[in-house]
Design a protein around this motif. Structure first.
Motif, PDB file in Angstrom:
ATOM      1  N   ASP A  55     -18.436  85.600  89.248  1.00  0.00           N
ATOM      2  CA  ASP A  55     -19.460  86.154  88.365  1.00  0.00           C
ATOM      3  C   ASP A  55     -18.952  87.275  87.464  1.00  0.00           C
ATOM      4  O   ASP A  55     -19.722  88.095  86.986  1.00  0.00           O
ATOM      5  CB  ASP A  55     -20.654  86.650  89.186  1.00  0.00           C
ATOM      6  CG  ASP A  55     -20.279  87.761  90.165  1.00  0.00           C
ATOM      7  OD1 ASP A  55     -19.079  88.102  90.245  1.00  0.00           O
ATOM      8  OD2 ASP A  55     -21.176  88.287  90.841  1.00  0.00           O
ATOM      9  N   GLY A  56     -17.653  87.289  87.219  1.00  0.00           N
ATOM     10  CA  GLY A  56     -17.078  88.254  86.285  1.00  0.00           C
ATOM     11  C   GLY A  56     -16.358  87.537  85.171  1.00  0.00           C
ATOM     12  O   GLY A  56     -16.546  86.333  84.969  1.00  0.00           O
ATOM     13  N   PRO A  57     -15.506  88.238  84.437  1.00  0.00           N
ATOM     14  CA  PRO A  57     -14.727  87.563  83.389  1.00  0.00           C
ATOM     15  C   PRO A  57     -13.699  86.611  83.998  1.00  0.00           C
ATOM     16  O   PRO A  57     -13.148  86.879  85.066  1.00  0.00           O
ATOM     17  CB  PRO A  57     -14.045  88.724  82.663  1.00  0.00           C
ATOM     18  CG  PRO A  57     -13.964  89.820  83.682  1.00  0.00           C
ATOM     19  CD  PRO A  57     -15.204  89.682  84.524  1.00  0.00           C
ATOM     20  N   PHE A  58     -13.469  85.510  83.330  1.00  0.00           N
ATOM     21  CA  PHE A  58     -12.469  84.528  83.762  1.00  0.00           C
ATOM     22  C   PHE A  58     -11.749  84.041  82.515  1.00  0.00           C
ATOM     23  O   PHE A  58     -12.378  83.636  81.540  1.00  0.00           O
ATOM     24  CB  PHE A  58     -13.105  83.356  84.507  1.00  0.00           C
ATOM     25  CG  PHE A  58     -12.092  82.459  85.159  1.00  0.00           C
ATOM     26  CD1 PHE A  58     -11.743  82.654  86.483  1.00  0.00           C
ATOM     27  CD2 PHE A  58     -11.471  81.443  84.446  1.00  0.00           C
ATOM     28  CE1 PHE A  58     -10.775  81.851  87.088  1.00  0.00           C
ATOM     29  CE2 PHE A  58     -10.519  80.634  85.040  1.00  0.00           C
ATOM     30  CZ  PHE A  58     -10.172  80.837  86.373  1.00  0.00           C
ATOM     31  N   LYS A  59     -10.415  84.041  82.563  1.00  0.00           N
ATOM     32  CA  LYS A  59      -9.608  83.730  81.382  1.00  0.00           C
ATOM     33  C   LYS A  59      -9.003  82.324  81.457  1.00  0.00           C
ATOM     34  O   LYS A  59      -8.501  81.916  82.492  1.00  0.00           O
ATOM     35  CB  LYS A  59      -8.484  84.766  81.234  1.00  0.00           C
ATOM     36  CG  LYS A  59      -7.620  84.580  79.975  1.00  0.00           C
ATOM     37  CD  LYS A  59      -6.778  85.810  79.687  1.00  0.00           C
ATOM     38  CE  LYS A  59      -5.676  86.000  80.702  1.00  0.00           C
ATOM     39  NZ  LYS A  59      -4.587  84.992  80.565  1.00  0.00           N
ATOM     40  N   ILE A  60      -9.066  81.638  80.333  1.00  0.00           N
ATOM     41  CA  ILE A  60      -8.370  80.364  80.173  1.00  0.00           C
ATOM     42  C   ILE A  60      -7.442  80.500  78.976  1.00  0.00           C
ATOM     43  O   ILE A  60      -7.654  81.344  78.101  1.00  0.00           O
ATOM     44  CB  ILE A  60      -9.339  79.181  79.976  1.00  0.00           C
ATOM     45  CG1 ILE A  60     -10.244  79.403  78.750  1.00  0.00           C
ATOM     46  CG2 ILE A  60     -10.170  78.968  81.237  1.00  0.00           C
ATOM     47  CD1 ILE A  60     -11.154  78.225  78.449  1.00  0.00           C
ATOM     48  N   GLN A  61      -6.397  79.672  78.930  1.00  0.00           N
ATOM     49  CA  GLN A  61      -5.388  79.785  77.877  1.00  0.00           C
ATOM     50  C   GLN A  61      -5.177  78.440  77.182  1.00  0.00           C
ATOM     51  O   GLN A  61      -5.137  77.410  77.847  1.00  0.00           O
ATOM     52  CB  GLN A  61      -4.050  80.242  78.456  1.00  0.00           C
ATOM     53  CG  GLN A  61      -4.092  81.521  79.260  1.00  0.00           C
ATOM     54  CD  GLN A  61      -4.522  81.302  80.696  1.00  0.00           C
ATOM     55  OE1 GLN A  61      -5.259  82.108  81.255  1.00  0.00           O
ATOM     56  NE2 GLN A  61      -4.084  80.200  81.304  1.00  0.00           N
ATOM     57  N   ARG A 115     -18.750  74.727  84.697  1.00  0.00           N
ATOM     58  CA  ARG A 115     -18.202  74.792  86.054  1.00  0.00           C
ATOM     59  C   ARG A 115     -18.264  76.202  86.639  1.00  0.00           C
ATOM     60  O   ARG A 115     -18.297  76.352  87.870  1.00  0.00           O
ATOM     61  CB  ARG A 115     -16.754  74.295  86.028  1.00  0.00           C
ATOM     62  CG  ARG A 115     -16.610  72.812  85.675  1.00  0.00           C
ATOM     63  CD  ARG A 115     -15.157  72.464  85.393  1.00  0.00           C
ATOM     64  NE  ARG A 115     -14.965  71.117  84.911  1.00  0.00           N
ATOM     65  CZ  ARG A 115     -14.652  70.073  85.681  1.00  0.00           C
ATOM     66  NH1 ARG A 115     -14.517  70.221  86.985  1.00  0.00           N
ATOM     67  NH2 ARG A 115     -14.460  68.880  85.145  1.00  0.00           N
ATOM     68  N   LEU A 116     -18.256  77.214  85.776  1.00  0.00           N
ATOM     69  CA  LEU A 116     -18.342  78.612  86.214  1.00  0.00           C
ATOM     70  C   LEU A 116     -19.569  79.244  85.548  1.00  0.00           C
ATOM     71  O   LEU A 116     -19.433  80.083  84.644  1.00  0.00           O
ATOM     72  CB  LEU A 116     -17.084  79.389  85.831  1.00  0.00           C
ATOM     73  CG  LEU A 116     -15.737  78.870  86.306  1.00  0.00           C
ATOM     74  CD1 LEU A 116     -14.618  79.812  85.855  1.00  0.00           C
ATOM     75  CD2 LEU A 116     -15.704  78.691  87.813  1.00  0.00           C
ATOM     76  N   PRO A 117     -20.762  78.871  85.958  1.00  0.00           N
ATOM     77  CA  PRO A 117     -21.967  79.264  85.214  1.00  0.00           C
ATOM     78  C   PRO A 117     -22.237  80.758  85.181  1.00  0.00           C
ATOM     79  O   PRO A 117     -22.937  81.240  84.280  1.00  0.00           O
ATOM     80  CB  PRO A 117     -23.090  78.509  85.947  1.00  0.00           C
ATOM     81  CG  PRO A 117     -22.544  78.217  87.306  1.00  0.00           C
ATOM     82  CD  PRO A 117     -21.079  78.012  87.117  1.00  0.00           C
ATOM     83  N   ALA A 118     -21.703  81.518  86.124  1.00  0.00           N
ATOM     84  CA  ALA A 118     -21.967  82.960  86.162  1.00  0.00           C
ATOM     85  C   ALA A 118     -20.857  83.778  85.521  1.00  0.00           C
ATOM     86  O   ALA A 118     -20.950  85.006  85.446  1.00  0.00           O
ATOM     87  CB  ALA A 118     -22.167  83.411  87.609  1.00  0.00           C
ATOM     88  N   ALA A 119     -19.801  83.130  85.070  1.00  0.00           N
ATOM     89  CA  ALA A 119     -18.633  83.843  84.537  1.00  0.00           C
ATOM     90  C   ALA A 119     -18.762  84.071  83.037  1.00  0.00           C
ATOM     91  O   ALA A 119     -19.460  83.343  82.328  1.00  0.00           O
ATOM     92  CB  ALA A 119     -17.357  83.060  84.829  1.00  0.00           C
ATOM     93  N   GLU A 120     -18.061  85.105  82.556  1.00  0.00           N
ATOM     94  CA  GLU A 120     -17.868  85.303  81.121  1.00  0.00           C
ATOM     95  C   GLU A 120     -16.480  84.798  80.774  1.00  0.00           C
ATOM     96  O   GLU A 120     -15.493  85.268  81.345  1.00  0.00           O
ATOM     97  CB  GLU A 120     -17.999  86.779  80.731  1.00  0.00           C
ATOM     98  CG  GLU A 120     -17.786  87.000  79.238  1.00  0.00           C
ATOM     99  CD  GLU A 120     -18.029  88.428  78.791  1.00  0.00           C
ATOM    100  OE1 GLU A 120     -17.876  88.692  77.589  1.00  0.00           O
ATOM    101  OE2 GLU A 120     -18.361  89.262  79.653  1.00  0.00           O
ATOM    102  N   ILE A 121     -16.404  83.837  79.867  1.00  0.00           N
ATOM    103  CA  ILE A 121     -15.126  83.195  79.571  1.00  0.00           C
ATOM    104  C   ILE A 121     -14.336  84.021  78.552  1.00  0.00           C
ATOM    105  O   ILE A 121     -14.836  84.375  77.488  1.00  0.00           O
ATOM    106  CB  ILE A 121     -15.341  81.764  79.034  1.00  0.00           C
ATOM    107  CG1 ILE A 121     -16.171  80.944  80.033  1.00  0.00           C
ATOM    108  CG2 ILE A 121     -13.990  81.091  78.773  1.00  0.00           C
ATOM    109  CD1 ILE A 121     -15.604  80.886  81.428  1.00  0.00           C
TER     110      ILE A 121
END
Length: 338
Positions: A104-110, A157-163
């Motif tokens: 439920d926090g930030p999550f980074k993709i590249q 897939r990560l509904p609570a995350a900030e991408i």
């Protein structure tokens, strides 16, 4: 200045690539060592389609690629190389959903940025796409559409995350300088003017990150990072190798800090080595901040500590130690400023 960042003060993260071929093991390491800003690991050791170019090329819409001895090249129709790229990413996303769905926090993709893709992928007749302005425009539009769909999939897939979306542009300084070699290697491709480079990158960022779909970061681990261009293109944070930031960059870095743009500073070596002490790891970050004259209290809010670059060539043991060092250095910087 009032600027909000998706991360908390005193945060660390990784850049992208890791050793090995097990996405679940790599993601568990990231989640364990970097809980405040984890990211989706890339595992190029799995082979073609798991590398930076091939992985992102699998996202392109109606622009299939295949692998030649010289590298990636556009194809008439999707073949096994394109399908392999998509299969690798699909497996990674399934693992992501299994292990991190509740994050439920930030999550980074590249993903690879448009200029590095254009400098890497060849046209059907063999020249790099960078040589053809029309091909670059088509590539940027295809990339924007494909990455927007990828971000939407990750958000599902990560509904609570900030991408947090990181666009990797290691080739951009060479693109601007006109030092990208032709496919033959005997010549160099023409330099791209900064307004053109900025506009193309902005079209991708604006499309993918519209309506807050993702927080855009641009990573460039080369020398001569074009800070102003990246800010103008819409990057809200810039990721660099701190060891490659020279005093000649002070004005550009200072302007970047002054605008509130986030900085991901690579302060830990990316390849196996004897790690310096925790204090020695944090000191170059503090020294940069002091040299530029900014309030210490802003440092931990605006800066994220990272490895210098991707860590595909490191050992798994070193990766864990390096990520822990990034995390501890970020906390030290936060505590020192409190």
């Amino acid at each position: 200045m009032t600027t909000s960042y998706p991360w908390q003060a005193g945060t660390a993260t990784g850049i992208g690539s890791y050793p090995g071929d097990d996405p679940a093991e790599a993601l568990r390491t990231v989640l364990g060592e970097l809980p405040e800003l984890p990211h989706l690991p890339e595992l190029p050791a799995r082979g073609p389609g798991a590398d930076m170019t091939g992985r992102t090329a699998g996202l392109l819409v109606e622009m299939p690629v295949h692998l030649e001895p010289s590298g990636w090249r556009f194809a008439d129709r999707p073949g096994r190389d394109t399908l392999r790229s998509r299969d690798h990413l699909a497996r990674d996303l399934d693992v992501l959903e299994e292990l991190a769905a509740a994050h439920d926090g930030p999550f980074k993709i590249q993903v690879c940025g448009p200029w590095t893709l254009a400098a890497t992928i060849e046209l059907r007749h063999g020249d790099r796409a960078l040589k053809d302005p029309g091909a670059v425009r088509d590539l940027a539009a295809s990339l924007a559409e494909g990455v927007a769909a990828h971000v939407a999939d990750v958000r599902r897939r990560l509904p609570a995350a900030e991408i947090v979306l990181q666009l990797d542009e290691p080739a951009l300084p060479a693109v601007l300088a006109g030092t990208v070699p032709t496919a033959s290697g005997f010549s160099r491709l023409r330099a791209i003017e900064e307004p053109v480079a900025e506009h193309t990158l902005r079209t991708v960022i604006d499309t993918v990150c519209a309506d807050g779909a993702a927080y855009p970061v641009v990573h460039c681990c080369a020398r001569n990072v074009p800070f102003a261009l990246l800010r103008g293109a819409g990057a809200r944070a810039i990721s660099v190798d701190l060891a490659r930031v020279a005093r000649r960059d002070d004005d550009a870095v200072g302007e970047t800090i002054d605008t509130g743009t986030g900085l991901l500073l690579g302060a830990v070596p990316a390849a196996d080595t004897a790690l310096p002490s925790l204090r020695a790891t944090a000191e170059p970050v503090r020294e940069l901040w002091r040299r530029l004259g900014f309030p210490p209290a802003r440092l931990a809010e605006q800066v994220v500590v990272t490895p210098a670059c991707g860590m595909a060539g490191a050992s798994p043991r070193y990766v864990r130690a390096a990520l822990a060092r990034c995390r501890d250095a970020a906390r030290m910087l936060f505590e020192a400023a409190a």
